[in-house]
Design a protein around this motif. Structure first.
Motif, short mmCIF file in Angstrom:
data_model
loop_
_atom_site.label_atom_id
_atom_site.label_comp_id
_atom_site.label_asym_id
_atom_site.label_seq_id
_atom_site.Cartn_x
_atom_site.Cartn_y
_atom_site.Cartn_z
N LYS A 241 0.83 -1.19 0.00
CA LYS A 241 0.00 0.00 0.00
C LYS A 241 0.87 1.25 0.00
O LYS A 241 1.79 1.39 0.81
N GLY A 266 -7.80 0.94 -1.15
CA GLY A 266 -7.09 -0.30 -0.85
C GLY A 266 -7.18 -0.73 0.59
O GLY A 266 -6.58 -1.73 0.98
N ASP A 267 -7.97 -0.01 1.41
CA ASP A 267 -8.16 -0.38 2.82
C ASP A 267 -9.32 -1.36 2.96
O ASP A 267 -10.15 -1.53 2.06
N SER A 268 -9.37 -2.00 4.11
CA SER A 268 -10.50 -2.83 4.49
C SER A 268 -11.19 -2.16 5.68
O SER A 268 -10.58 -1.94 6.72
N THR A 392 -7.35 -6.63 -1.00
CA THR A 392 -6.77 -5.30 -0.81
C THR A 392 -5.42 -5.21 -1.49
O THR A 392 -4.98 -4.11 -1.88
N THR A 397 -10.92 -1.74 -2.42
CA THR A 397 -11.33 -1.23 -1.11
C THR A 397 -12.54 -2.03 -0.65
O THR A 397 -13.55 -2.11 -1.35
N THR A 422 -8.68 -5.74 9.88
CA THR A 422 -9.17 -4.61 9.10
C THR A 422 -8.33 -3.37 9.38
O THR A 422 -7.76 -3.20 10.46
#
Length: 502
Positions: A241, A266-268, A392, A397, A422
């Motif tokens: 990331k 690209g986050d959870s 991710t 996302t 997460t």
């Protein structure tokens, strides 16, 4: 001395989606393989997929049946699969019944007939099904069996044919059976019943010349034949990331502000809350915000069908039917009760690649777990980690929802102890204020940036979630049983502390 020029081994496609990846790129050409397993686990279908994917008139496939299922009966059922190509019969694929030869002439006759047919046809593929019946015929003579297998393997290798022996074996035979020693590749298929679910798995126990993916891999038999799902699906090719990632809007300006500008791409993100707190609505607004910005989306639902999901969104003024028709949104309803996480991820990955999607909603994790076969539920947290890590890693996302049972002594974030998986967490909860049940939300975690520490009230309206101002004047809001703040309390506490120091 080690030769400088290594022999190149070509890899043949198996015709089974997902299996080439498990094998390390395909099946080594001219290899001598065994497909083993209990009745009904898919051995014959696997062999048929391979021969129909690779056989040609110049290099045909010879399929020998030995006291097993007659060819006509076998073809009656195999032609129901989409991979079956009737135009290849008797041109590229030839079925030869050796049952009478075995009864009259034994192993010697079998070997002679196979030799004759191989010399006449110059095949690229040879299948003997069921080879186990040959072994049972002369089970008491192990030396004869080993000699037969070695001669058969030598014959077919010298004729440059890729070979499959199909048999019904049990794992206890692995140690002493000479057949497994001679084989270049050993495919073991399993079928188990877990409560009311049927689970199929395969293992590549042996494969000479290349690195296959170790361990047990799930597979399913559909109208298209076998489809395999690697247990390492999606883990390769992950990108790190980048700092300062683009922020994605949640579709609610006040919530974007609380998140420091939105969710980092690209986050959870995990939205946790009890029933009726608006988790699914927030997820829908997140998808709708992306669609307005021209970003295709995927929604995986487990508790309602796509048309029901779209209808519910319409009641809040969100149009999902149009982007679904235009191809910018796909709502996937995943078949319940006997899924595996790998199968789910494969379907989601296929949809993401097809749509070019960058936003994914999983609604909900509780529904996801219930859709799994019982044996997969025990590994749910580990499997979920692999899924989130993989998706991710390709820049997707993810927004997941999880239902929580409210506690009035602590603030819980997940019933699965997965909050560490997460990047970001939004917590929704009920509070009782002045005899009314009201809703508050808070951002409790963001890995890649600062976020608001405010606890803000919100309402669910016909236009979606509306976020109000920060709640002030109350203590212990996160317990759900707040109390009016007492401005003198800190002073008393300070006085007691000073007295203690003295």
């Amino acid at each position: 001395m080690i030769p400088q020029d290594r022999v190149k081994i070509n890899k043949l496609p198996t015709g089974v989606p997902g299996l080439d990846e498990i094998l390390g790129g395909g099946l080594p050409e001219f290899s001598f393989n065994i497909i083993a397993g209990a009745p009904g686990c898919g051995k014959t279908t696997l062999a048929h997929q391979f021969i129909f994917a690779n056989a040609t008139p110049e290099r045909p496939a010879l399929y020998f049946t030995v006291l097993g299922e007659p060819a006509l009966k076998m073809l009656r059922y195999q032609q129901q699969y989409t991979f079956f190509d009737a135009s290849k019969l008797n041109r590229s694929v030839h079925f030869i019944n050796l049952s009478q030869v075995l009864l009259e002439r034994g192993l010697t006759g079998i070997l002679e007939e196979i030799t004759k047919e191989v010399e006449a046809a110059n095949p690229g593929i040879v299948v003997v099904d069921s080879f186990r019946t040959v072994v049972r015929k002369v089970l008491e003579n192990e030396v004869q069996i080993q000699g037969f297998v070695q001669q058969l393997g030598l014959l077919l290798t010298s004729w440059e044919a890729t070979t499959f022996l199909i048999g019904e074996y049990v794992e206890s035979e692995l140690r002493d059976n000479p057949i497994f020693t001679v084989a270049d590749g050993l495919f073991w298929l399993y079928q188990t019943v877990e409560r009311n679910s049927v689970v199929r798995k395969l293992q590549i126990m042996k494969l000479r010349g290349q690195a296959s993916v170790p361990g047990m891999h799930t597979f399913r038999i559909t109208d298209h034949g076998l489809q395999a799902f690697s247990r390492t699906l999606g883990l390769a090719g992950r990108k790190n990331k980048a700092p300062g990632a683009k922020r994605l809007s949640m579709g609610i300006p006040e919530l974007d502000e609380m998140l420091g500008g939105g969710i980092p791409e690209g986050d959870s993100l995990l939205i946790a809350g009890s029933s009726g707190t608006g988790k699914s609505l927030l997820a829908t607004q997140f998808i709708a915000a992306g669609l307005r910005e021209g970003q295709p989306g995927i929604v995986a639902v487990f508790e309602e069908r796509p048309e029901e999901y779209a209808a519910r969104a319409t009641s809040f003024g969100l149009d999902l039917n149009t982007p679904m028709k235009d191809g910018n949104l796909e709502v996937i309803y995943l078949r319940p009760l006997d899924l595996s996480v790998d199968e789910t991820m494969q379907e989601i990955l296929d949809a993401i690649k097809k749509k070019g999607a960058k936003r994914l909603v999983i609604d909900s994790l509780a529904g996801f777990e219930m859709a799994l076969a019982p044996g997969f539920r025990t590994d749910f947290r580990e499997s979920l980690y692999r899924m989130i890590y993989s998706l991710t890693g390709i820049g997707v996302t993810i927004l997941s929802t999880v239902e929580m049972e409210e506690s009035f002594t602590e603030l819980l974030f997940s019933t699965y102890s997965i909050s560490f998986l997460t990047d970001d967490i939004i917590r929704l909860r009920y509070v009782e204020i002045e005899g009314q049940l009201r809703k508050v939300l808070m951002v409790v975690k963001m890995r890649r940036g600062a976020h608001s520490s405010d606890i803000r009230e919100y309402e669910i309206t016909s236009q979606g979630v509306i976020i109000g101002e920060r709640l002030t004047g109350y203590d212990r809001l996160i317990t759900g049983i707040p109390r009016l703040g007492d401005e003198s309390a800190p002073k008393k506490s300070s006085s007691r502390r000073q007295a203690a120091e003295r």
